[in-house]
Design a protein around this motif. Sequence first.
Motif, PDB file in Angstrom:
ATOM      1  N   VAL A   1      -7.637   5.510  -5.376  1.00 32.05           N
ATOM      2  CA  VAL A   1      -7.915   4.543  -4.125  1.00 32.05           C
ATOM      3  C   VAL A   1      -6.671   4.325  -3.344  1.00 32.05           C
ATOM      4  CG1 VAL A   1      -8.979   2.350  -3.607  1.00 32.05           C
ATOM      5  CG2 VAL A   1      -9.832   3.369  -5.636  1.00 32.05           C
ATOM      6  N   ASN A   2      -6.559   4.762  -2.256  1.00 30.36           N
ATOM      7  CA  ASN A   2      -5.447   4.547  -1.241  1.00 30.36           C
ATOM      8  C   ASN A   2      -5.618   3.434  -0.176  1.00 30.36           C
ATOM      9  OD1 ASN A   2      -3.117   6.913  -0.199  1.00 30.36           O
ATOM     10  ND2 ASN A   2      -4.019   5.631   1.399  1.00 30.36           N
ATOM     11  N   PHE A   3      -4.579   2.743  -0.114  1.00 34.46           N
ATOM     12  CA  PHE A   3      -4.330   1.694   1.155  1.00 34.46           C
ATOM     13  C   PHE A   3      -2.995   2.031   1.809  1.00 34.46           C
ATOM     14  CE2 PHE A   3      -6.397   0.076  -2.691  1.00 34.46           C
ATOM     15  CZ  PHE A   3      -7.338  -0.638  -2.146  1.00 34.46           C
ATOM     16  N   ASP A   4      -3.268   2.196   2.996  1.00 30.30           N
ATOM     17  CA  ASP A   4      -2.220   1.940   4.300  1.00 30.30           C
ATOM     18  C   ASP A   4      -2.227   0.913   4.950  1.00 30.30           C
ATOM     19  OD1 ASP A   4      -0.852   4.731   3.682  1.00 30.30           O
ATOM     20  OD2 ASP A   4      -2.731   5.386   3.916  1.00 30.30           O
ATOM     21  N   ALA A   5      -0.895   0.422   5.358  1.00 33.63           N
ATOM     22  CA  ALA A   5      -0.948  -0.735   6.555  1.00 33.63           C
ATOM     23  C   ALA A   5       0.389  -0.052   7.092  1.00 33.63           C
ATOM     24  CB  ALA A   5      -0.703  -2.128   5.668  1.00 33.63           C
TER      25      ALA A   5
ATOM     26  N   VAL B   1      -5.309  13.665  14.363  1.00 31.74           N
ATOM     27  CA  VAL B   1      -3.665  13.651  14.209  1.00 31.74           C
ATOM     28  C   VAL B   1      -3.289  14.567  13.113  1.00 31.74           C
ATOM     29  CG1 VAL B   1      -2.119  11.867  13.207  1.00 31.74           C
ATOM     30  CG2 VAL B   1      -4.516  11.096  14.041  1.00 31.74           C
ATOM     31  N   LEU B   2      -2.325  15.158  13.889  1.00 29.18           N
ATOM     32  CA  LEU B   2      -1.615  16.267  13.208  1.00 29.18           C
ATOM     33  C   LEU B   2      -0.456  15.656  12.210  1.00 29.18           C
ATOM     34  CD1 LEU B   2      -1.064  19.147  15.484  1.00 29.18           C
ATOM     35  CD2 LEU B   2      -2.279  19.282  13.511  1.00 29.18           C
ATOM     36  N   LEU B   3      -0.263  16.135  10.859  1.00 32.80           N
ATOM     37  CA  LEU B   3       0.848  15.321   9.992  1.00 32.80           C
ATOM     38  C   LEU B   3       0.935  13.998  10.001  1.00 32.80           C
ATOM     39  CD1 LEU B   3       3.173  16.604   8.212  1.00 32.80           C
ATOM     40  CD2 LEU B   3       4.733  16.002  10.218  1.00 32.80           C
ATOM     41  N   PRO B   4      -0.360  13.332   9.575  1.00 30.40           N
ATOM     42  CA  PRO B   4      -0.376  12.069   9.581  1.00 30.40           C
ATOM     43  C   PRO B   4       0.098  11.305   8.431  1.00 30.40           C
ATOM     44  CG  PRO B   4      -2.425  13.019   8.582  1.00 30.40           C
ATOM     45  CD  PRO B   4      -1.610  14.223   9.335  1.00 30.40           C
ATOM     46  N   ARG B   5       0.635  12.361   7.506  1.00 30.59           N
ATOM     47  CA  ARG B   5       1.481  11.555   6.360  1.00 30.59           C
ATOM     48  C   ARG B   5       2.371  12.399   5.980  1.00 30.59           C
ATOM     49  NH1 ARG B   5      -0.751   7.766   2.922  1.00 30.59           N
ATOM     50  NH2 ARG B   5      -2.714   8.249   3.959  1.00 30.59           N
ATOM     51  N   PHE B   6       3.610  11.907   5.831  1.00 28.40           N
ATOM     52  CA  PHE B   6       4.879  12.357   5.276  1.00 28.40           C
ATOM     53  C   PHE B   6       5.645  11.292   4.558  1.00 28.40           C
ATOM     54  CE2 PHE B   6       9.252  13.998   5.251  1.00 28.40           C
ATOM     55  CZ  PHE B   6       8.909  15.138   4.803  1.00 28.40           C
ATOM     56  N   ALA B   7       4.975  11.181   3.475  1.00 28.24           N
ATOM     57  CA  ALA B   7       5.623   9.999   2.642  1.00 28.24           C
ATOM     58  C   ALA B   7       6.337  10.238   1.200  1.00 28.24           C
ATOM     59  CB  ALA B   7       4.164   9.114   2.000  1.00 28.24           C
ATOM     60  N   ILE B   8       6.987   9.309   0.892  1.00 30.40           N
ATOM     61  CA  ILE B   8       7.870   9.605  -0.226  1.00 30.40           C
ATOM     62  C   ILE B   8       7.819   8.179  -0.810  1.00 30.40           C
ATOM     63  CG2 ILE B   8       9.389  11.297   0.450  1.00 30.40           C
ATOM     64  CD1 ILE B   8      11.631   8.788   0.947  1.00 30.40           C
TER      65      ILE B   8
ATOM     66  N   PHE C   1       6.129   8.263   6.737  1.00 26.00           N
ATOM     67  CA  PHE C   1       6.993   8.455   8.032  1.00 26.00           C
ATOM     68  C   PHE C   1       5.957   9.399   8.670  1.00 26.00           C
ATOM     69  CE2 PHE C   1      10.314   7.874   4.757  1.00 26.00           C
ATOM     70  CZ  PHE C   1      11.036   6.994   5.406  1.00 26.00           C
ATOM     71  N   GLY C   2       4.781   9.791   8.497  1.00 23.65           N
ATOM     72  CA  GLY C   2       3.781  10.432   9.295  1.00 23.65           C
ATOM     73  C   GLY C   2       3.599   9.586  10.688  1.00 23.65           C
ATOM     74  N   ASN C   3       3.313   8.325  10.595  1.00 23.88           N
ATOM     75  CA  ASN C   3       2.919   7.622  11.684  1.00 23.88           C
ATOM     76  C   ASN C   3       4.280   7.276  12.669  1.00 23.88           C
ATOM     77  OD1 ASN C   3       0.283   6.697  11.372  1.00 23.88           O
ATOM     78  ND2 ASN C   3       0.666   5.370   9.642  1.00 23.88           N
ATOM     79  N   THR C   4       5.361   7.512  11.910  1.00 29.10           N
ATOM     80  CA  THR C   4       6.566   7.590  12.828  1.00 29.10           C
ATOM     81  C   THR C   4       6.754   8.665  13.905  1.00 29.10           C
ATOM     82  OG1 THR C   4       7.994   6.110  10.828  1.00 29.10           O
ATOM     83  CG2 THR C   4       9.054   7.250  12.839  1.00 29.10           C
TER      84      THR C   4
ATOM     85  N   PHE D   1       8.929   2.638  17.774  1.00 35.06           N
ATOM     86  CA  PHE D   1       9.114   2.571  16.118  1.00 35.06           C
ATOM     87  C   PHE D   1       7.589   2.908  15.467  1.00 35.06           C
ATOM     88  CE2 PHE D   1       8.534  -0.282  12.626  1.00 35.06           C
ATOM     89  CZ  PHE D   1       9.675  -0.091  11.930  1.00 35.06           C
ATOM     90  N   GLY D   2       7.640   3.282  14.122  1.00 30.02           N
ATOM     91  CA  GLY D   2       6.579   3.605  13.683  1.00 30.02           C
ATOM     92  C   GLY D   2       6.739   3.440  11.979  1.00 30.02           C
ATOM     93  N   LEU D   3       6.146   2.862  11.312  1.00 29.76           N
ATOM     94  CA  LEU D   3       6.321   2.681   9.964  1.00 29.76           C
ATOM     95  C   LEU D   3       4.996   2.408   9.050  1.00 29.76           C
ATOM     96  CD1 LEU D   3       8.272   2.749   7.514  1.00 29.76           C
ATOM     97  CD2 LEU D   3       8.946   0.339   7.605  1.00 29.76           C
ATOM     98  N   ASP D   4       4.784   2.835   8.094  1.00 32.95           N
ATOM     99  CA  ASP D   4       3.591   2.922   7.246  1.00 32.95           C
ATOM    100  C   ASP D   4       3.704   2.611   5.977  1.00 32.95           C
ATOM    101  OD1 ASP D   4       0.368   3.307   7.324  1.00 32.95           O
ATOM    102  OD2 ASP D   4       0.958   3.966   5.693  1.00 32.95           O
ATOM    103  N   LEU D   5       3.358   1.772   5.160  1.00 29.80           N
ATOM    104  CA  LEU D   5       3.330   1.400   3.831  1.00 29.80           C
ATOM    105  C   LEU D   5       2.060   1.734   2.991  1.00 29.80           C
ATOM    106  CD1 LEU D   5       5.144  -1.963   3.562  1.00 29.80           C
ATOM    107  CD2 LEU D   5       6.415   0.168   3.595  1.00 29.80           C
ATOM    108  N   THR D   6       2.315   2.773   2.061  1.00 29.73           N
ATOM    109  CA  THR D   6       1.243   3.261   1.265  1.00 29.73           C
ATOM    110  C   THR D   6       1.110   2.786  -0.167  1.00 29.73           C
ATOM    111  OG1 THR D   6       0.002   5.375   0.878  1.00 29.73           O
ATOM    112  CG2 THR D   6       2.455   5.342   0.732  1.00 29.73           C
ATOM    113  N   TYR D   7      -0.253   2.793  -0.717  1.00 27.96           N
ATOM    114  CA  TYR D   7      -0.044   2.349  -2.168  1.00 27.96           C
ATOM    115  C   TYR D   7      -1.476   2.855  -2.795  1.00 27.96           C
ATOM    116  CZ  TYR D   7      -2.065  -0.408  -6.125  1.00 27.96           C
ATOM    117  OH  TYR D   7      -2.580  -0.807  -7.329  1.00 27.96           O
ATOM    118  N   THR D   8      -1.333   3.555  -3.987  1.00 25.45           N
ATOM    119  CA  THR D   8      -2.699   4.230  -4.585  1.00 25.45           C
ATOM    120  C   THR D   8      -2.644   3.396  -5.954  1.00 25.45           C
ATOM    121  OG1 THR D   8      -1.382   5.924  -5.658  1.00 25.45           O
ATOM    122  CG2 THR D   8      -2.674   6.356  -3.338  1.00 25.45           C
ATOM    123  N   TYR D   9      -4.059   3.471  -6.124  1.00 25.84           N
ATOM    124  CA  TYR D   9      -4.497   3.018  -7.681  1.00 25.84           C
ATOM    125  C   TYR D   9      -5.363   4.205  -8.131  1.00 25.84           C
ATOM    126  CZ  TYR D   9      -6.691   0.766 -11.454  1.00 25.84           C
ATOM    127  OH  TYR D   9      -7.120   0.568 -12.879  1.00 25.84           O
TER     128      TYR D   9
END
Length: 238
Positions: free
Chosen positions: A103-107, A227-234, A55-58, A87-95
């Motif tokens: 390794v981090n991916f964001d879209a 960018v301040l607070l670029p990531r606030f993810a759950i 929700f950071g991008n939101t 509107f702003g939404l980002d999906l994140t995945y790590t391996y």
Amino acid sequence: MKKIKNKLIILFLFIVSGISFAEEISNNIIDNNAVNNIKQENGIESHRHSVGVNFGNTIFYMLEAPTLVNLLLPSNDPYNPKLQGTFGLDLTYTYRASEKIDVNFDAGLYTMKTYYNNANATYNGDVYGLGFSIGGRFYFNKKDRASGFFIMPKVGTTLFITKGNEYKNNGSIVNRDTYIWDFYASGEFGFRIDISRGLGVDKGVRPFLDISIMDVGYSYNYIFRFVLLPRFAIGILF
């Protein structure tokens, strides 16, 4: 009597060797269980993936960016700011590649409204942003866990599509559609919080929380990226 004595000696040696063998097996099982528990707790075997919603991008596209633009470039119309996030939404995945490296991916997808007016025309438009980034998370903690403080160098790109119309005072309408590719390299600093290691230690899922403090780097179109607070993810680890 001699035969009976020999049989008793053989039986005694057999019992002693059996006990020693059993103790060795037991110790090996305990050692293997300890190693497996460490691996399971650290997640290198059972929790190598994570997925979540950022929700950071939101916050950035709906609050931070519009506030900055409207402060620096105030609109002539108090009811129509120059930039308004919708509107702003980002999906994140790590391996998890190793004990302390992900390794981090964001879209993501972001939308905003734009407006301006002057003595000759009025403009109304919509901005759509499609973003993607890839980076490596390096964790700094006392144990071999993919959690705690991390530094993530990354590269990314965002396609901004603007669709709008400029309304001239003479009654004519001019279409103002634009396409801008932005590429950047930056470093992100934040924390991953493994909310409960007691849930799904050896199987199942485990919740996490990601909070990044800032994202600083170089942007191809805008030169400086901050960018301040670029990531606030759950999300969940599995």
